[in-house]
Each structure stands twice: as C-alpha cells, then as structure tokens.
Motif scaffolding. Structure first.
Motif, PDB file in Angstrom:
ATOM      1  N   ALA A 111       0.859  -1.184   0.000  1.00 54.44           N
ATOM      2  CA  ALA A 111       0.000   0.000   0.000  1.00 54.44           C
ATOM      3  C   ALA A 111       0.892   1.229   0.000  1.00 54.44           C
ATOM      4  O   ALA A 111       1.926   1.258   0.681  1.00 54.44           O
ATOM      5  N   ILE A 112       0.487   2.217  -0.763  1.00 51.71           N
ATOM      6  CA  ILE A 112       1.206   3.493  -0.805  1.00 51.71           C
ATOM      7  C   ILE A 112       0.193   4.588  -0.518  1.00 51.71           C
ATOM      8  O   ILE A 112      -0.841   4.687  -1.184  1.00 51.71           O
ATOM      9  N   ILE A 113       0.490   5.395   0.488  1.00 51.22           N
ATOM     10  CA  ILE A 113      -0.382   6.490   0.913  1.00 51.22           C
ATOM     11  C   ILE A 113       0.295   7.805   0.513  1.00 51.22           C
ATOM     12  O   ILE A 113       1.392   8.107   0.991  1.00 51.22           O
TER      13      ILE A 113
ATOM     14  N   GLU B 278       4.098   2.104   2.418  1.00 43.81           N
ATOM     15  CA  GLU B 278       4.936   3.276   2.203  1.00 43.81           C
ATOM     16  C   GLU B 278       4.072   4.527   2.348  1.00 43.81           C
ATOM     17  O   GLU B 278       2.936   4.559   1.870  1.00 43.81           O
ATOM     18  N   VAL B 279       4.621   5.514   3.012  1.00 38.41           N
ATOM     19  CA  VAL B 279       4.001   6.836   3.080  1.00 38.41           C
ATOM     20  C   VAL B 279       5.112   7.816   2.690  1.00 38.41           C
ATOM     21  O   VAL B 279       5.739   8.437   3.538  1.00 38.41           O
ATOM     22  N   PRO B 280       5.380   7.923   1.396  1.00 39.15           N
ATOM     23  CA  PRO B 280       6.511   8.728   0.949  1.00 39.15           C
ATOM     24  C   PRO B 280       6.259  10.226   1.092  1.00 39.15           C
ATOM     25  O   PRO B 280       5.114  10.678   1.122  1.00 39.15           O
TER      26      PRO B 280
ATOM     27  N   GLN C 216      -1.538  -6.147  -6.860  1.00 40.52           N
ATOM     28  CA  GLN C 216      -1.884  -6.284  -5.444  1.00 40.52           C
ATOM     29  C   GLN C 216      -1.663  -4.989  -4.675  1.00 40.52           C
ATOM     30  O   GLN C 216      -1.787  -4.961  -3.462  1.00 40.52           O
ATOM     31  N   THR C 217      -1.331  -3.941  -5.383  1.00 38.89           N
ATOM     32  CA  THR C 217      -1.053  -2.651  -4.754  1.00 38.89           C
ATOM     33  C   THR C 217      -2.353  -1.914  -4.453  1.00 38.89           C
ATOM     34  O   THR C 217      -3.271  -1.889  -5.271  1.00 38.89           O
ATOM     35  N   VAL C 218      -2.394  -1.295  -3.271  1.00 41.58           N
ATOM     36  CA  VAL C 218      -3.481  -0.400  -2.887  1.00 41.58           C
ATOM     37  C   VAL C 218      -2.900   1.012  -2.842  1.00 41.58           C
ATOM     38  O   VAL C 218      -1.864   1.239  -2.219  1.00 41.58           O
TER      39      VAL C 218
END
Length: 175
Positions: A4-6, A34-36, A62-64
């Motif tokens: 997951a990437i936020i 990840e929260v880049p 499978q990425t959110v």
C-alpha cells in the motif's frame, strides 16, 4: 506480499493527519506500507513529478493506492501508467477546485485507461470541503470512472485546522 502506498496532500507530509494511523493499521494486516514524502505534490508540474514516483515504488495488481487531496489528484495521472487492485481518492479532484494553481492536474485524462488500471475505485469527498475538493469533484470522477462515491460532511478529512488522526472508513475499505 500486498503493498500500500499512501500519498499525502498539498503542503503536507507523511506524519500528519490519519496517514501514520492508517499505515500502522495496514502493517498489522501484513501490508508492506509506504508513506513517501513528496513536497512537490501540487508544487511541481505532474509531468515532472510522475516519472520520479514511477521509478521509486513498486506497483502491481496487489497494490493499494490511497491519496488525499493533491495526492488523490496525483493518483489519476499515476493510474494512466500502473495497474493496481484498489485506489481510494480522499478529497480528490479532477478539475481546479478553487482559484489556486493546480500543477498536479493534467489538461486531460485517459479515463478508459484509468478505469482499466484502477481496480476497485473509491471517491470520498465532503459536501463542506473548504478547498472545493467536494462531492461535485467526486461525482465528476465517478461519472468518468465508475466505482463507489462516498459523500460526507466532514471538511477536508484533515488539515492544519482540522484534527483527523484516524480514518476508520478508509481502513474498512481496504481488505
């Protein structure tokens, strides 16, 4: 492993609002989260920022993706290039929501490609968003892409003057 990437909003960073809380919740469910930090979100033209984002992260089916405000608008451009399982756009927009310059926006979007790549799409907007990232913006994206539109009366879902440390709705939407 699911990832997951936020993406934070304009002028924000990974440590504000509900981003750390959601990251912890997803990590508990064995997501690689990840929260880049991208200070250039909505400061730099999206055409220059996008290649750096594409090179810096792993995207697969499978990425959110979760984006807030300018980070949500960024997801529209990103989804023209990557296929994911789910995209949640919080206080997102696809046209200028107010009088401010919006370098995160593109002149046009390939809605068919975004629809094909976005997986399960959610648009969460508020009728009383102080920046114009409101339910009409969510409706415009929904009309072009389908998915699910969720409308609240909850401001900008976190801002310098709106404490929003948790966001259980977003947590519930992610399997």
């Amino acid at each position: 492993m699911r990832n997951a990437i936020i993406f934070h909003g304009t002028g924000a960073h990974p440590g504000v609002a509900w981003y750390p809380w959601l990251a912890a919740r997803l990590a508990e469910r064995v997501y690689d989260v990840e929260v880049p930090h991208y200070p250039g979100i909505n400061a730099d033209p999206v055409a220059g920022l996008l290649p750096r984002i594409l090179e810096s992260h792993r995207f697969d089916e499978q990425t959110v993706l979760v984006g807030h405000s300018g980070g949500a608008a960024l997801l529209l451009a990103l989804l023209e290039h990557v296929r994911v399982s789910q995209a949640i756009l919080v206080a997102g927009y696809c046209t200028r929501p107010n009088d401010s310059e919006e370098p995160v926006l593109q002149d046009s979007y390939d809605w068919d490609t975004i629809r094909a790549n976005g997986g399960e799409l959610y648009f969460i907007n508020s009728r009383n968003d102080p920046y114009g990232c409101d339910d009409r913006q969510g409706r415009a994206m929904f009309d072009n892409l389908g998915g699910t539109q969720i409308v609240r009366d909850d401001g900008h879902f976190g801002d310098y003057n709106q404490v929003y440390d948790e966001f259980p709705l977003v947590d519930r939407l992610i399997p």
